[in-house]
Design a protein around this motif. Structure first.
Motif, PDB file in Angstrom:
ATOM      1  N   UNK A 136     -23.244 -43.165 -31.590  1.00 38.15           N
ATOM      2  CA  UNK A 136     -23.492 -44.095 -30.505  1.00 38.15           C
ATOM      3  C   UNK A 136     -23.582 -43.337 -29.173  1.00 38.15           C
ATOM      4  N   UNK A 137     -24.344 -43.876 -28.240  1.00 33.44           N
ATOM      5  CA  UNK A 137     -24.516 -43.223 -26.943  1.00 33.44           C
ATOM      6  C   UNK A 137     -23.181 -43.101 -26.206  1.00 33.44           C
ATOM      7  N   UNK A 138     -22.387 -44.174 -26.239  1.00 37.03           N
ATOM      8  CA  UNK A 138     -21.105 -44.150 -25.533  1.00 37.03           C
ATOM      9  C   UNK A 138     -20.164 -43.113 -26.143  1.00 37.03           C
ATOM     10  N   UNK A 184     -21.491 -39.472 -25.083  1.00 38.84           N
ATOM     11  CA  UNK A 184     -21.245 -39.065 -23.697  1.00 38.84           C
ATOM     12  C   UNK A 184     -19.754 -38.975 -23.378  1.00 38.84           C
ATOM     13  N   UNK A 185     -18.946 -39.761 -24.064  1.00 38.29           N
ATOM     14  CA  UNK A 185     -17.501 -39.645 -23.876  1.00 38.29           C
ATOM     15  C   UNK A 185     -17.005 -38.304 -24.395  1.00 38.29           C
ATOM     16  N   UNK A 193     -19.239 -31.854 -17.097  1.00 36.33           N
ATOM     17  CA  UNK A 193     -18.657 -31.788 -15.757  1.00 36.33           C
ATOM     18  C   UNK A 193     -18.331 -30.353 -15.376  1.00 36.33           C
ATOM     19  N   UNK A 194     -17.821 -29.582 -16.337  1.00 40.64           N
ATOM     20  CA  UNK A 194     -17.532 -28.172 -16.086  1.00 40.64           C
ATOM     21  C   UNK A 194     -18.811 -27.404 -15.790  1.00 40.64           C
ATOM     22  N   UNK A 212     -13.119 -31.041 -31.680  1.00 39.35           N
ATOM     23  CA  UNK A 212     -12.080 -32.075 -31.636  1.00 39.35           C
ATOM     24  C   UNK A 212     -12.634 -33.478 -31.416  1.00 39.35           C
ATOM     25  N   UNK A 213     -13.724 -33.606 -30.646  1.00 34.95           N
ATOM     26  CA  UNK A 213     -14.221 -34.939 -30.296  1.00 34.95           C
ATOM     27  C   UNK A 213     -15.485 -35.330 -31.040  1.00 34.95           C
TER      28      UNK A 213
END
Length: 429
Positions: free
Chosen positions: A256-258, A261-262, A269-270, A290-291
């Motif tokens: 999923x897109x959410x 991007x999460x 950001x880094x 991990x994600x």
């Protein structure tokens, strides 16, 4: 304030450009400043900067590519995961350049700032008369297969790229993974990039000279066009990062897109803060494992390679910038010229160093191929760094999506192999 100015190159470049513009307001419009001695003194800033860039660009491209190829680790891994990785990176880079060039060619042409286009005698171009496929291929091969020492001497960056790929593959296949020469290459690459950093510190002088030169020659529209160019690059980069890459991830993995991007928000950001895909690599590997659930074996292969060789945002920027600068300098781009820009944008983005303003070395390859003066780079540096933050974030996004997709492919291949093995075992029994 002075401390902030010393530490901020974008602020220095902007201030240099503004000072050059203000300086021209103090000059009498009836005076031919190009014939004065102090004008020649100002132009020394441009001459010095361009000369230094020409001195190191070949070495930057060579050692960046060598380190990128040899960091893969072994020829076996290159044939397996590496093959899928390179195909995926080539595909997304192709999409990025196509998006950039397509949008640039559909929009109205930029207003030329000069009446002539100074092209160096050593620039090798494909003539309009030899724009056929076979003629273009022959010309490219003649440019590519050249003695590497002669290529470095003459600034033939295409030949340098080809030789670097061949040498990198040879080192990878003939030497053990921990051979000392790989550490030497890494050290040389780091040293060359340090020299590039020193040269970039001189860029405010070049920007002052270039902007001053354009303004006194009637280039009042430079700042307006730079702002529109920056907006165009930002919008196209946003489209690639927010629509194209997530759609590929959705179609290939079903994520999923959410969720996507999460998971990739911290590395992006880094990358945005540091403008360095290399500096973001440790966080990107951790987030991927991990994600996103990417295996360690896949992430340790795909992400380091992507930090050096996958530059979607850079490729898009170089394609748009080449069209912008060609029209700005009055260079008439034929079909063969556009093909050269397309090819060189793909090749040079592969070797772009993963550091702030690292794409400037590869940008020279594109400019030389299209016959655009190298001093045009100083114009890009005025707004290059803010754009660099966005495209670096997209580069890292592309790396992590590649790791996710390739890991999915590898798992499917592993499952298929296991099923075939079980079927053969059952049949034998």
């Amino acid at each position: 304030m002075l401390t902030k100015l010393r530490q901020s190159l974008p602020l220095q470049l902007l201030l240099a450009a503004l000072l050059a513009w203000l300086f021209t307001l103090l000059i009498s419009p009836t005076t031919d400043v190009t014939q004065t001695s102090w004008y020649q003194l100002v132009m020394l800033g441009k001459v010095t900067y361009i000369g230094l860039l020409k001195m190191v660009v070949g070495l930057v491209v060579m050692f960046s590519l060598l380190q990128g190829i040899t960091s893969i680790g072994s020829i076996t891994r290159l044939k397996q995961v590496g093959r899928n990785t390179l195909l995926f990176y080539s595909f997304t880079t192709l999409l990025a350049i196509s998006l950039g060039l397509g949008a640039s060619l559909l929009l109205p042409a930029w207003q030329p700032l000069t009446e002539f286009a100074p092209v160096g005698d050593n620039v090798q171009l494909i003539s309009e008369e030899s724009a056929g496929g076979a003629a273009i291929a022959g010309k490219l091969l003649n440019m590519a297969f050249v003695n590497p020492v002669a290529a470095l001497t003459n600034g033939n960056l295409l030949a340098i790229v080809v030789f670097s790929f061949m040498l990198g593959l040879a080192l990878l296949s003939s030497l053990p993974e921990k051979h000392p020469i790989f550490e030497v290459l890494s050290g040389l690459n780091k040293s060359i990039n340090t020299i590039v950093g020193w040269i970039i510190k001189l860029s405010p002088l070049a920007v002052f000279a270039i902007v001053f030169d354009f303004t006194v020659r009637g280039g009042e529209s430079l700042f307006q066009q730079l702002a529109l160019f920056a907006l165009l690059v930002f919008v196209l980069t946003l489209i690639h990062g927010a629509i194209v890459l997530p759609t590929i991830a959705k179609l290939a993995t079903g994520i999923k897109y959410t969720t996507l991007f999460k998971a990739i928000s911290a590395p992006m950001a880094m990358a945005f803060a540091t403008s360095s895909s290399s500096a973001t690599l440790p966080l990107a590997m951790q987030s991927a494992q991990e994600k996103l659930g990417v295996s360690q074996s896949t992430s340790s292969m795909v992400l380091p390679l992507g930090a050096v060789m996958n530059m979607d945002g850079t490729a898009l920027f170089e394609g748009v910038a080449a069209i912008f600068l060609a029209q700005l300098f009055g260079v008439d781009l034929t079909t063969s010229g556009l093909i050269m820009i397309f090819i060189m944008a793909m090749v040079s983005s592969v070797g772009a160093p993963g550091m702030p303003s690292g794409s400037m070395s590869g940008m020279q390859l594109v400019l030389l191929a299209a016959g655009i003066p190298l001093e045009a780079i100083a114009i890009l540096l005025i707004i290059e760094r803010p754009l660099d933050t966005f495209r670096t974030a997209v580069n890292v996004e592309g790396d992590m999506i590649a790791a996710l997709v390739i890991d999915k492919w590898q798992n499917k291949q592993k499952t298929l192999t296991e099923k075939q093995s079980l079927s053969q075992t059952s049949y034998s029994a």
